[in-house]
Design a protein around this motif. Structure first.
Motif, short mmCIF file in Angstrom:
data_model
loop_
_atom_site.label_atom_id
_atom_site.label_comp_id
_atom_site.label_asym_id
_atom_site.label_seq_id
_atom_site.Cartn_x
_atom_site.Cartn_y
_atom_site.Cartn_z
N ILE A 27 -61.46 40.25 6.41
CA ILE A 27 -61.59 40.42 4.96
C ILE A 27 -62.18 39.12 4.41
O ILE A 27 -61.65 38.03 4.63
CB ILE A 27 -60.24 40.70 4.29
N THR A 28 -63.31 39.24 3.71
CA THR A 28 -63.96 38.07 3.11
C THR A 28 -64.20 38.33 1.64
O THR A 28 -64.01 39.44 1.14
CB THR A 28 -65.30 37.77 3.82
N GLY A 29 -64.63 37.31 0.95
CA GLY A 29 -64.92 37.43 -0.47
C GLY A 29 -64.90 36.07 -1.12
O GLY A 29 -64.34 35.10 -0.57
N GLU A 30 -65.53 35.98 -2.28
CA GLU A 30 -65.55 34.72 -3.00
C GLU A 30 -64.14 34.32 -3.43
O GLU A 30 -63.25 35.15 -3.58
CB GLU A 30 -66.44 34.85 -4.26
N THR A 31 -63.95 33.04 -3.63
CA THR A 31 -62.68 32.55 -4.16
C THR A 31 -62.41 33.20 -5.52
O THR A 31 -63.27 33.20 -6.39
CB THR A 31 -62.71 31.02 -4.31
N GLY A 32 -61.22 33.75 -5.66
CA GLY A 32 -60.86 34.41 -6.92
C GLY A 32 -61.27 35.86 -6.99
O GLY A 32 -61.05 36.53 -8.01
N ALA A 33 -61.87 36.38 -5.92
CA ALA A 33 -62.34 37.78 -5.94
C ALA A 33 -61.17 38.77 -5.90
O ALA A 33 -61.31 39.91 -6.35
CB ALA A 33 -63.29 38.05 -4.78
N GLY A 34 -60.03 38.35 -5.36
CA GLY A 34 -58.88 39.25 -5.35
C GLY A 34 -58.23 39.43 -4.00
O GLY A 34 -57.40 40.32 -3.84
N LYS A 35 -58.57 38.57 -3.03
CA LYS A 35 -57.96 38.71 -1.71
C LYS A 35 -56.45 38.47 -1.78
O LYS A 35 -55.66 39.20 -1.17
CB LYS A 35 -58.61 37.74 -0.72
N ALA A 498 -63.94 45.29 12.44
CA ALA A 498 -64.23 45.90 11.13
C ALA A 498 -64.24 44.77 10.11
O ALA A 498 -63.56 43.76 10.27
CB ALA A 498 -63.17 46.93 10.78
N HIS A 499 -65.06 44.97 9.05
CA HIS A 499 -65.24 43.88 8.08
C HIS A 499 -65.20 44.49 6.67
O HIS A 499 -65.95 45.41 6.35
CB HIS A 499 -66.59 43.20 8.32
N TYR A 500 -64.29 43.93 5.83
CA TYR A 500 -64.18 44.35 4.44
C TYR A 500 -64.56 43.18 3.53
O TYR A 500 -64.26 42.02 3.84
CB TYR A 500 -62.75 44.79 4.10
N ARG A 501 -65.17 43.51 2.43
CA ARG A 501 -65.54 42.49 1.45
C ARG A 501 -64.83 42.79 0.14
O ARG A 501 -64.89 43.91 -0.38
CB ARG A 501 -67.05 42.46 1.22
N VAL A 502 -64.15 41.78 -0.41
CA VAL A 502 -63.49 41.88 -1.72
C VAL A 502 -64.43 41.25 -2.74
O VAL A 502 -64.96 40.16 -2.53
CB VAL A 502 -62.13 41.15 -1.72
N TYR A 503 -64.62 41.94 -3.85
CA TYR A 503 -65.56 41.43 -4.86
C TYR A 503 -65.07 41.85 -6.25
O TYR A 503 -64.21 42.71 -6.40
CB TYR A 503 -66.97 41.97 -4.62
N LYS A 504 -65.63 41.21 -7.27
CA LYS A 504 -65.32 41.56 -8.64
C LYS A 504 -66.46 42.36 -9.24
O LYS A 504 -67.64 42.11 -8.94
CB LYS A 504 -65.08 40.29 -9.48
N SER A 532 -75.24 30.28 4.10
CA SER A 532 -76.23 29.55 3.30
C SER A 532 -75.96 29.56 1.80
O SER A 532 -76.66 28.90 1.05
CB SER A 532 -77.62 30.13 3.55
N GLY A 533 -74.99 30.33 1.35
CA GLY A 533 -74.73 30.40 -0.07
C GLY A 533 -75.43 31.59 -0.70
O GLY A 533 -75.86 32.54 -0.03
N ALA A 534 -75.60 31.52 -2.04
CA ALA A 534 -76.16 32.65 -2.78
C ALA A 534 -77.58 32.98 -2.35
O ALA A 534 -78.00 34.14 -2.32
CB ALA A 534 -76.11 32.37 -4.28
N GLN A 535 -78.38 31.95 -2.04
CA GLN A 535 -79.76 32.15 -1.62
C GLN A 535 -79.80 32.38 -0.11
O GLN A 535 -79.62 31.46 0.69
CB GLN A 535 -80.62 30.92 -1.98
N ILE A 536 -79.96 33.62 0.29
CA ILE A 536 -79.94 33.97 1.71
C ILE A 536 -81.32 33.69 2.31
O ILE A 536 -82.33 34.22 1.85
CB ILE A 536 -79.57 35.44 1.92
N THR A 537 -81.34 32.85 3.33
CA THR A 537 -82.60 32.51 4.00
C THR A 537 -82.74 33.33 5.27
O THR A 537 -81.77 33.89 5.79
CB THR A 537 -82.63 31.03 4.36
N GLU A 538 -83.96 33.40 5.76
CA GLU A 538 -84.22 34.11 7.01
C GLU A 538 -83.46 33.46 8.15
O GLU A 538 -82.96 34.13 9.06
CB GLU A 538 -85.72 34.14 7.31
#
Length: 550
Positions: A27-35, A498-504, A532-538
């Protein structure tokens, strides 16, 4: 194993559903997303305290429902004891109502929160960063060794024997206290008992004395009345003589009288009764003599009795007699106490031998696993980049018996070459403590029948190759249990099946937390973002594919 989790109207979650499988779930997600919100909701299932403040919509109830496969946990008997229907696929539901009240259900049967806590400990181990603080708790260290040494049955046997031992010891303490108290009061009790005993009290005595006192005090008047009565009954032309004559005359004419008159018998019966009365009155008259010495004696005796009654605050001789017996019993207890304590001490010594035998076996069982525990944890620490790490189990044996035996166990640690191992909590950094704790959890996963473990950012403070190796250890654990890992590290996230993403997400009037399961391409993007952060590079995308082994 946790197979389904549904959350509705909880904090920032409107409604979300997760389907989980064995192996390792990420389970992943940004800090504060709700994990952490999800873990809070799961905590309700495990018996944590409910609070109406978590309601997203204050007018609706919150419902958290989890489905578990408990077929391997042998809980049928415990469910029966609780009066809850057992099912291999068990559903636990917790509801929080708008008024703040909460309800718990197990397989649609109302259950106590304490029962949820109890079975929750057998279903899920949630490991968060604060749990690293357990490394400073000696009882946790002992529990780890007991889990590896499989001492559950032995501990139960010891606990039963120890409880009986402490019960007997407490009885001895109370008896000694009571004995000391009674001995302090023994002289007073003996004096009181002697005074009552020497009084030779008899039941009904006071009433008899007062009656005799009254008779002697009025002897002259009584004597005069008795003399008159005797004189009236006896002698010529007296009552008895007249009745005799009456009986004789009536007997001559009784054949001429009506049969139901029965005059002769009635007169004769009256004469007999009065004759008996005469004899009684004569006997009493002989006894009634004014005797000042006897009166003085009676008065003294009555004074003694009343003085004792007043002193002891009672209202009858019977109560004084009962008090005398009570004092006698207390004196007997004082005299018998020493022998009773001696008998109890023999029982305590015998029970102590039982406790000592089991405690010794516990110690040997625990010590037999020290090398195994040390080697296993050090191997994991070395693999996670701590090549100089040393893990030592410090063991001391107490002279006194404790609820879990005689053993005191502490984990000592050194991360540096030639460093002296000392308390982990004093020398280990956050990242080092995380790695030590993961090593311990990995060890426990092989020993405890725990179907699910949740790691809540246990990898905080590490990165790179160490993170990759921590992920591998979690993967190994997932081979024999369900592992759910909440992580910020792509090296760990790539290890999941398996991979879950928590988001707002924003709606017209609020911000909500949501969760989605990622497919293969979405996983690549999520890992690339973590790299890499918000800007996803190749390059980040290629790195992500490499981590995923694709």
């Amino acid at each position: 194993m946790l197979t389904e989790l549904t959350i509705s109207n909880y904090a920032l979650i409107d409604k979300t559903e997760l389907s989980l499988d064995k192996g390792m779930t990420i389970i992943t997600g940004e800090t504060g997303a709700g994990k952490s919100i999800m873990l809070g909701a799961l905590g309700l299932i495990l018996g944590q305290r409910a609070d109406s403040q978590v309601l997203l919509d204050k007018e609706k109830k919150c419902v958290v429902e989890a489905t578990f496969d408990i077929s391997q946990l042998d809980l049928e008997e415990r469910f029966a004891e609780e009066g809850v229907d057992y099912d291999k696929v068990t559903i636990i539901r917790r509801e929080i109502l708008p008024n703040g009240k909460s309800r718990a259900f197990v397989n649609d049967t109302v259950a106590n929160v304490s029962f949820l806590k109890e079975i929750g400990q057998k279903l899920i181990d949630i490991h968060s960063q604060h749990q690293n603080l357990l490394l400073s708790d000696d009882s946790f260290h002992l529990n780890v060794i007991d889990a590896v040494a499989q001492t559950k049955d032995m501990l139960a046997e010891y606990g039963k024997a120890y409880k009986e031992y402490r019960k007997l010891a407490e009885q001895e303490r109370q008896m000694r206290e009571e004995n000391e108290r009674l001995k302090r009061d023994a002289d007073f009790i003996a004096f009181q008992h002697k005074e009552l005993s020497e009084a030779h009290l008899k039941a009904g005595e006071l009433e008899e004395l007062e009656q005799e006192q009254g008779m002697l005090a009025n002897a002259e008047t009584i004597k005069e009345a008795l003399s008159y009565a005797v004189e009236s009954l006896d002698g010529d032309e007296k009552v008895l003589s007249l009745l005799g004559t009456m009986s004789m005359k009536l007997s001559k004419v009784q054949n001429y009288l009506p049969a139901d008159t029965d005059a002769v018998n009635r007169v004769e019966n009256a004469r007999i009764d009065l004759n008996d009365l005469l004899k009684s009155l004569e006997a009493v008259s002989e006894r009634v003599e004014y005797d000042p010495d006897r009166i003085a004696e009676i008065n003294r005796r009555i004074d003694v009795v009343y003085t004792l009654m007043q002193k002891h605050h009672v209202s009858s001789v019977d109560e004084l007699i009962a008090l005398e017996k009570e004092y006698a019993d207390k004196l007997k207890v004082v005299n018998d106490f020493d022998s009773e304590i001696e008998d109890l001490q023999k029982r305590i010594a015998k029970q102590r031998e039982v406790v000592a035998k089991i405690a010794e076996e516990l110690t040997e069982r625990r010590k037999s696993k020290f090398d195994e525990v040390t080697a296993d944890i050090e191997d994991n620490l070395h693999e996670m980049g701590m090549g100089n790490a040393r893990f030592v189990i410090s063991h001391t044996t107490s002279e006194e018996y404790m609820p879990n035996g005689q053993d005191s166990i502490r984990f000592l640690f050194s991360a540096n070459k030639n460093g002296d191992p000392t308390d982990i909590s004093k020398v280990a950094s956050g990242g080092e403590m995380a790695r030590v704790m993961l090593s311990i959890k990995s060890l426990l996963s092989k020993s405890k029948n725990l179907p699910t473990i949740i790691f809540d950012e246990i990898d905080t403070g590490v990165s790179g190759e160490v993170a990759d190796k921590m992920g591998r250890i979690m993967t190994d654990m997932a081979s024999n249990m369900q592992v759910i890992a909440i992580t910020h590290l792509p090296q760990v996230a790539a290890k999941g099946e398996a991979h879950y993403r928590v988001y707002k997400q924003d709606t017209d009037d609020r911000t909500l937390s949501a969760i989605e399961q990622l497919d293969d391409e979405q996983r690549v993007e999520e890992l690339a973002k973590m790299l890499s952060g918000a800007q996803i590079t190749e390059a980040a995308l290629q790195n992500a594919r490499t981590l995923l082994g694709r």
